[in-house]
Write an enzyme that holds these catalytic residues in place. Structure first.
Site, mmCIF file in Angstrom:
data_model
loop_
_atom_site.group_PDB
_atom_site.id
_atom_site.type_symbol
_atom_site.label_atom_id
_atom_site.label_comp_id
_atom_site.label_asym_id
_atom_site.label_seq_id
_atom_site.Cartn_x
_atom_site.Cartn_y
_atom_site.Cartn_z
ATOM 1 N N LYS A 71 0.798 -1.234 0.000
ATOM 2 C CA LYS A 71 0.000 0.000 0.000
ATOM 3 C C LYS A 71 0.831 1.285 0.000
ATOM 4 O O LYS A 71 0.359 2.316 -0.457
ATOM 5 C CB LYS A 71 -0.942 0.018 1.210
ATOM 6 C CG LYS A 71 -2.167 -0.875 1.053
ATOM 7 C CD LYS A 71 -3.106 -0.673 2.239
ATOM 8 C CE LYS A 71 -4.430 -1.353 2.015
ATOM 9 N NZ LYS A 71 -5.414 -0.991 3.044
ATOM 10 N N ASP A 107 -10.456 3.418 1.389
ATOM 11 C CA ASP A 107 -10.829 2.989 2.755
ATOM 12 C C ASP A 107 -11.494 4.155 3.485
ATOM 13 O O ASP A 107 -12.482 3.978 4.211
ATOM 14 C CB ASP A 107 -9.581 2.570 3.553
ATOM 15 C CG ASP A 107 -9.077 1.199 3.157
ATOM 16 O OD1 ASP A 107 -9.877 0.396 2.643
ATOM 17 O OD2 ASP A 107 -7.871 0.927 3.351
ATOM 18 N N GLY A 134 -2.932 1.658 10.208
ATOM 19 C CA GLY A 134 -3.349 1.963 8.838
ATOM 20 C C GLY A 134 -4.826 2.323 8.730
ATOM 21 O O GLY A 134 -5.178 3.317 8.078
ATOM 22 N N GLY A 249 -17.569 -2.961 10.770
ATOM 23 C CA GLY A 249 -16.652 -2.636 9.680
ATOM 24 C C GLY A 249 -17.096 -3.093 8.302
ATOM 25 O O GLY A 249 -16.422 -2.809 7.304
HETATM 26 P P1 NAP Z 1 -2.424 -1.884 12.159
HETATM 27 O O1 NAP Z 1 -1.899 -0.940 11.133
HETATM 28 O O2 NAP Z 1 -1.583 -2.976 12.655
HETATM 29 O O3 NAP Z 1 -2.894 -0.980 13.417
HETATM 30 C C1 NAP Z 1 -3.430 -1.539 14.577
HETATM 31 C C2 NAP Z 1 -3.487 -0.467 15.689
HETATM 32 O O4 NAP Z 1 -4.044 -1.120 16.835
HETATM 33 C C3 NAP Z 1 -2.126 0.079 16.108
HETATM 34 O O5 NAP Z 1 -2.288 1.424 16.480
HETATM 35 C C4 NAP Z 1 -1.776 -0.776 17.325
HETATM 36 O O6 NAP Z 1 -0.975 -0.096 18.262
HETATM 37 C C5 NAP Z 1 -3.138 -0.983 17.933
HETATM 38 N N1 NAP Z 1 -3.167 -2.196 18.744
HETATM 39 C C6 NAP Z 1 -2.868 -3.463 18.340
HETATM 40 N N2 NAP Z 1 -2.996 -4.320 19.368
HETATM 41 C C7 NAP Z 1 -3.358 -3.572 20.445
HETATM 42 C C8 NAP Z 1 -3.617 -3.878 21.814
HETATM 43 N N3 NAP Z 1 -3.530 -5.126 22.276
HETATM 44 N N4 NAP Z 1 -3.961 -2.863 22.638
HETATM 45 C C9 NAP Z 1 -4.044 -1.602 22.184
HETATM 46 N N5 NAP Z 1 -3.810 -1.251 20.907
HETATM 47 C C10 NAP Z 1 -3.466 -2.217 20.054
HETATM 48 O O7 NAP Z 1 -3.759 -2.572 11.648
HETATM 49 P P2 NAP Z 1 -4.869 -1.942 10.655
HETATM 50 O O8 NAP Z 1 -4.521 -2.289 9.265
HETATM 51 O O9 NAP Z 1 -5.078 -0.532 11.029
HETATM 52 O O10 NAP Z 1 -6.142 -2.848 11.036
HETATM 53 C C11 NAP Z 1 -6.770 -2.700 12.295
HETATM 54 C C12 NAP Z 1 -8.129 -3.390 12.284
HETATM 55 O O11 NAP Z 1 -8.980 -2.739 11.339
HETATM 56 C C13 NAP Z 1 -8.075 -4.862 11.883
HETATM 57 O O12 NAP Z 1 -8.993 -5.555 12.677
HETATM 58 C C14 NAP Z 1 -8.525 -4.845 10.438
HETATM 59 O O13 NAP Z 1 -9.152 -6.048 10.057
HETATM 60 C C15 NAP Z 1 -9.529 -3.705 10.453
HETATM 61 N N6 NAP Z 1 -9.692 -3.068 9.135
HETATM 62 C C16 NAP Z 1 -10.929 -3.051 8.603
HETATM 63 C C17 NAP Z 1 -11.144 -2.447 7.379
HETATM 64 C C18 NAP Z 1 -12.527 -2.426 6.792
HETATM 65 O O14 NAP Z 1 -12.661 -2.189 5.603
HETATM 66 N N7 NAP Z 1 -13.549 -2.649 7.581
HETATM 67 C C19 NAP Z 1 -10.071 -1.855 6.692
HETATM 68 C C20 NAP Z 1 -8.802 -1.888 7.279
HETATM 69 C C21 NAP Z 1 -8.621 -2.517 8.504
HETATM 70 P P3 NAP Z 1 0.628 -0.074 18.187
HETATM 71 O O15 NAP Z 1 0.946 0.935 17.135
HETATM 72 O O16 NAP Z 1 1.001 0.349 19.564
HETATM 73 O O17 NAP Z 1 1.070 -1.463 17.832
#
Ligand code: NAP
Length: 285
Positions: A71, A107, A134, A249
């Protein structure tokens, strides 16, 4: 859907890409509109991104989606990147616009359209986002564009998140607090829109949820989760019990696909058809 000599190509590149639901959403919508396109999943290793892109250009793809890990890397290969995608710092949709390969981030559009479809007004409202990865970047940009009056990020590491918050702090300041902060209670008490963008509660770990006291949340606040498996996370179930409107979501996922579809074909797809296909696919998982 009959693939013919005239069939136009669309698809998604990623590594891994096999889990992607986009082929199901997009092909259902293409078939519904009777369009002569096919959307395929294409595994592309990080080191092969530029050769894969060159191949798609040569073949005359109409466009494609991008998932992890491309991405960000795709941006420097494109002719043009839309302002929103630049702000978010990631492209999930590429469109061949008469030979000019342009990147977008749908998104953000998907998240906003899912709130609008649920009658949520964002202008002048206070929003709180849990997590800062992200998905959060797309949500932040969407909410800022819609004119929220206050935006607070709740994170594990404030220092790490500050540069990102400053990047988005243009019209309004984006605040950052940690989960343990005493300010969290006040922020939740004044919050109109709460969004979980952490993976906490995503299948298979469905028994966990972000560590907030839902009872401190303002009455009438809308509670959203970026997660779509399960359809109702523990976080959303707790919010619903307290009488909050909840949005999962699914709408964001379908909305990002619908926005990409429209950019490629010029036709607005049926989100109902895409949602039905998504439900059927998730039931089989
Ligand atoms: P990502 O880039 O890995 O970001 C995850 C975030 O959550 C980071 O800020 C991380 O903090 C935090 N986090 C992870 N584990 C945690 C915990 N145990 N306690 C507190 N904070 C925590 O992931 P992403 O791509 O943003 O995806 C996140 C979620 O959104 C996923 O479930 C994904 O499936 C969903 N999503 C959905 C869509 C949709 O179209 N509906 C699109 C994209 C993503 P740190 O920075 O401190 O690690």
């Amino acid at each position: 859907m009959m693939v013919k000599g005239t069939t136009k190509n669309l698809g998604i590149i990623g590594c891994p890409v096999e889990h992607s639901l986009s082929p199901i959403l997009q092909n259902a919508a293409l078939q519904d509109k009777g369009l002569d396109y096919i959307y395929i999943a294409m595994p592309v290793k990080p080191e092969s991104l530029s050769t894969a892109f060159a191949g798609m250009k040569e073949i005359g793809f109409v466009g494609f989606n991008i998932t992890i890990p491309h991405k960000i890397a795709i941006m420097e290969l494109l002719d043009s990147v839309d302002a929103g995608a630049k702000m978010i710092g990631a492209v999930n949709t590429v469109v061949n616009e008469n030979g000019v390969w342009t990147g977008y981030n749908t998104d953000s559009m998907g998240f906003i359209s899912s709130l609008k479809n649920n009658g949520v007004v964002m202008h002048d409202k206070q929003a709180v986002i849990l997590g800062a990865g992200g998905a959060a970047r797309a949500v932040i940009w969407g909410l800022l564009e819609e004119g929220v009056s206050k935006l607070t990020l709740v994170v594990r590491d404030r220092e790490k998140t500050m540069p990102m918050a400053q990047h988005f702090s243009q019209r309004i300041e984006v605040e950052v607090i940690e989960w343990q902060s005493t300010e969290l209670k006040t922020v939740l008490n004044e919050c109109d829109i709460l969004v979980n963008t952490t993976p906490l509660g995503m299948a298979p770990k469905v028994d966990v949820m972000p560590a907030i006291d839902m009872a401190t949340l303002k009455n009438g606040a809308v509670v959203c989760d970026a997660i779509y498996t399960p359809i109702k996370t523990k976080f959303l179930a707790e919010a619903e019990k307290l009488g909050h409107k909840i949005i999962n979501g699914e709408g964001m996922l379908v909305g990002q696909g619908a926005a990409a579809f429209e950019k490629w074909t010029g036709i607005t797809p049926s989100e109902a058809v895409m949602t039905k296909a998504l439900h059927e696919a998730l039931l089989k998982k």
